[in-house]
Design a protein around this motif. Structure first.
Motif, PDB file in Angstrom:
ATOM      1  N   TRP A 158     -11.423  73.751   2.446  1.00  0.00           N
ATOM      2  CA  TRP A 158     -12.154  74.590   1.689  1.00  0.00           C
ATOM      3  C   TRP A 158     -11.619  74.003   0.301  1.00  0.00           C
ATOM      4  O   TRP A 158     -12.616  73.974  -0.596  1.00  0.00           O
ATOM      5  CB  TRP A 158     -11.478  75.972   1.855  1.00  0.00           C
ATOM      6  N   LYS A 164     -17.890  75.812   2.290  1.00  0.00           N
ATOM      7  CA  LYS A 164     -17.637  76.736   1.210  1.00  0.00           C
ATOM      8  C   LYS A 164     -16.581  77.531   1.581  1.00  0.00           C
ATOM      9  O   LYS A 164     -16.357  78.326   2.729  1.00  0.00           O
ATOM     10  CB  LYS A 164     -18.829  77.554   0.724  1.00  0.00           C
ATOM     11  N   TRP A 165     -15.894  78.357   0.531  1.00  0.00           N
ATOM     12  CA  TRP A 165     -14.904  79.360   0.499  1.00  0.00           C
ATOM     13  C   TRP A 165     -15.638  80.593   1.089  1.00  0.00           C
ATOM     14  O   TRP A 165     -16.631  81.092   0.447  1.00  0.00           O
ATOM     15  CB  TRP A 165     -14.286  79.562  -0.911  1.00  0.00           C
ATOM     16  N   PRO A 166     -15.127  81.154   2.226  1.00  0.00           N
ATOM     17  CA  PRO A 166     -15.679  82.490   2.616  1.00  0.00           C
ATOM     18  C   PRO A 166     -15.655  83.655   1.777  1.00  0.00           C
ATOM     19  O   PRO A 166     -14.671  83.869   1.016  1.00  0.00           O
ATOM     20  CB  PRO A 166     -15.347  82.657   4.065  1.00  0.00           C
ATOM     21  N   ASN A 167     -16.742  84.484   1.941  1.00  0.00           N
ATOM     22  CA  ASN A 167     -16.332  85.834   1.060  1.00  0.00           C
ATOM     23  C   ASN A 167     -16.302  86.829   2.041  1.00  0.00           C
ATOM     24  O   ASN A 167     -17.352  87.543   2.652  1.00  0.00           O
ATOM     25  CB  ASN A 167     -17.897  85.993   0.142  1.00  0.00           C
ATOM     26  N   SER A 169     -15.150  90.664   3.458  1.00  0.00           N
ATOM     27  CA  SER A 169     -14.897  91.874   3.321  1.00  0.00           C
ATOM     28  C   SER A 169     -13.937  92.548   4.113  1.00  0.00           C
ATOM     29  O   SER A 169     -13.480  92.079   5.292  1.00  0.00           O
ATOM     30  CB  SER A 169     -16.223  92.796   3.358  1.00  0.00           C
ATOM     31  N   GLU A 280     -23.112  94.167   7.294  1.00  0.00           N
ATOM     32  CA  GLU A 280     -22.507  93.485   6.242  1.00  0.00           C
ATOM     33  C   GLU A 280     -23.070  92.045   6.323  1.00  0.00           C
ATOM     34  O   GLU A 280     -23.688  91.794   7.642  1.00  0.00           O
ATOM     35  CB  GLU A 280     -21.183  93.449   6.030  1.00  0.00           C
ATOM     36  N   THR A 287     -17.386  79.482   9.930  1.00  0.00           N
ATOM     37  CA  THR A 287     -16.484  80.390   9.071  1.00  0.00           C
ATOM     38  C   THR A 287     -15.729  81.228   9.905  1.00  0.00           C
ATOM     39  O   THR A 287     -14.422  81.653   9.775  1.00  0.00           O
ATOM     40  CB  THR A 287     -17.349  81.219   8.104  1.00  0.00           C
TER      41      THR A 287
END
Length: 409
Positions: A158, A164-167, A169, A280, A287
Motif C-alpha cells: 500500500w 491502492k489503499w482500501p476505503n 467502512s 455497500e 483487498t
C-alpha cells in the motif's frame, strides 16, 4: 491451360475498346490500386477466391471491387466470367481479430504463470514450515510470525502504491471480523497438523474440504446438495479413511487438527457468502484477503503471547540448541511463501470461475503431496497411496459435478 491473375498496386488495368455495355473477357494479367500481394491461378473447372470482375464502356471503364470474395467461373462467348470483390477495410478487421487473439493468448500466459507460482509457493511453504516445526514445535508462535510478515508485506504494498489503499467502512469491518477469526483458526490448526504428521497426510485429510462445504452450506445457507454432489463425497471420505489406516506418521492430534482446519476454512467461505455487506461497495478479492490478514494479526498476536509467550528470540532459540540463522531464514521464507500463495490464489479467483479454481486447487494438492513425499522421503504403503488417490479423485469429481444445476420445478 491455367491462367494467372496477379494484383499489383502500381499498374493500371488495360481494358479493350468496346461500345457501351458490360462484357467479360479472359484475363492473363490485371492490377488494382488496392494493395495486395496475392497471385491466383484459375481454370474453367475451379472455384477460387479472391478474383477480379470488371465491367466497362468506351467512356467509363471501371473495376468493381467489393466484399466478401468469391468467384463465378463459367464460359461465355468472350471467355471466362470472373467476379471478384475486395474490401479495403478488411485489413482493419483482420488487425482487430489478430489483436483480440493476441490479448487472449497473453491472458492465458499470465494465468498459466499465476497457476505455476501458486503451486510453487505452496510447495515451498509446506517444506520450510515443516522444517521449522520439526525443530521448533510451537505452531502458535509460527502462526503469529506468518501473520506479522503478511501484514508487513501488505502495508508495504500500500505504501509503495503497488495496490491502492482500501476505503473500508465500519459495516464492512464488522462483516469481515468473523472471516478473520475463521482464517486465523484455519492457519493455526494447519500448522498444528503439520507439526504432528507428515505434509502428505495433512493434505490428504484436507482433501475433505468439500465434505465440510456441503454440510455447512446445508446447515447455514439452506443449499440442498444434488445426488451427484453427495455421490462425489463417497470416494473423498472413503479415500481419507483408507489412507489413514496405514499412515506411518498417523496420530490423533495431527488428524483432528487437520479436520479442524477444514472446518475453519470452509466456515470462512460459507460466512463470506452469508455475512458480507451487500449494500455497500464490494471489495475486490485481494483487498478482502489483505484486510482479513491484518485483522487476524491484531486478533491473534495477544493470544499467541499469552499461550506461548515470547519464544521466537535469539536467546530462547540458542538455549534450545537450535541454529538461530537457519530457523530465522526458514521461518521468514515460509511466511513469505504463505502470504504469496494465498494472495495469488485470490488473484486467480478473479480471473476464472469458482469451479476452475476448485479444479486448480485439487491439482495443487496433488503436486504438494507428491513434492513433499520426494523431498522428505516419506514412507508410504500401497494402501496409503491408493487411499490418497481415491480421495483426490473424489475431490476432482466433486469440482466437476458442481457444474450440474439442480432441476427447478
Amino acid at each position: 491451360m491455367a491462367k494467372l491473375l496477379h494484383i499489383h498496386p502500381s499498374t493500371s488495368l488495360p481494358l479493350p475498346k468496346r461500345p457501351h455495355h458490360t462484357s467479360f473477357h479472359p484475363l492473363t494479367h490485371a492490377s488494382s490500386p488496392y494493395p495486395s500481394n496475392s497471385s491466383i491461378n484459375f481454370n474453367s473447372n475451379t472455384h477460387l477466391t479472391p478474383s477480379i470482375c470488371y465491367s466497362y464502356s468506351s467512356q467509363n471503364p471501371s473495376l468493381s471491387i467489393s466484399n466478401p470474395l468469391h468467384i463465378i467461373d463459367h464460359r461465355s462467348r468472350d471467355g471466362y466470367a470472373v467476379k471478384a470483390t475486395l474490401n479495403p477495410e478488411s485489413s482493419g478487421e483482420n488487425d482487430a481479430v489478430a489483436a483480440a487473439e493476441k490479448a487472449k493468448m497473453t491472458e492465458l500466459l499470465v494465468l498459466g504463470v499465476l497457476f505455476g507460482l501458486w503451486y510453487l509457493f505452496n510447495i515451498y511453504f509446506n517444506i520450510y514450515n515443516k522444517q521449522v516445526l520439526e525443530v521448533f514445535p510451537n505452531p502458535v508462535t509460527m502462526t503469529a510470525v506468518q501473520l506479522v510478515v503478511g501484514t508487513f508485506i501488505i502495508f508495504m504494498s500500500w505504501a509503495l502504491n503497488l495496490h491502492k489503499w482500501p476505503n473500508i467502512s465500519r459495516g464492512q469491518l464488522l462483516a469481515i471480523l468473523p472471516l478473520a477469526v475463521m482464517h486465523t483458526l484455519g492457519n493455526l490448526t494447519t500448522n498444528m497438523s503439520l507439526g504432528k504428521v507428515s505434509v502428505s497426510f495433512t493434505h490428504t485429510i484436507k482433501a475433505m474440504e468439500p465434505f465440510f462445504t456441503v454440510v455447512l452450506s446445508t446447515m447455514f445457507l439452506g443449499e440442498i446438495p444434488t445426488a451427484w454432489v453427495l455421490s462425489s463425497l463417497v470416494p473423498i471420505v472413503g479415500g481419507v479413511i483408507l489412507a489413514s489406516l496405514t499412515e506411518v506418521s498417523f496420530n490423533w492430534p495431527g488428524f483432528w487438527s487437520a479436520m479442524a482446519s477444514n472446518l475453519a476454512n470452509q466456515s470462512r467461505n460459507v460466512l463470506s457468502k452469508k455475512l458480507m455487506v451487500k449494500k455497500e461497495e464490494s471489495l475486490d478479492n485481494i483487498t478482502l484477503f489483505s484486510i482479513i490478514t491484518i485483522m487476524s494479526f491484531f486478533l491473534f498476536t495477544p493470544v499467541a503471547l499469552l499461550v506461548e509467550g515470547v519464544k521466537f528470540t535469539p536467546a530462547y532459540l540458542q538455549s534450545a540448541g537450535l541454529n538461530i540463522k537457519q530457523v530465522f531464514i526458514r521461518s521468514l521464507l515460509a511466511s513469505i511463501c504463505f502470504h504469496a500463495y494465498q494472495q495469488i490464489a485470490y488473484m486467480i479467483l478473479q480471473r476464472v470461475s469458482p469451479v476452475t479454481h476448485s479444479v486448480g486447487n485439487c491439482v495443487k494438492r496433488v503436486v504438494v503431496i507428491v513434492a513433499s513425499i520426494f523431498f522428505f522421503r516419506t514412507p508410504i504403503s500401497l494402501t496409503n497411496s491408493i487411499g490418497t488417490g481415491i480421495a483426490l479423485a473424489g475431490v476432482f469429481l466433486y469440482s466437476q459435478v458442481k457444474r450440474i444445476k439442480p432441476k427447478t420445478t
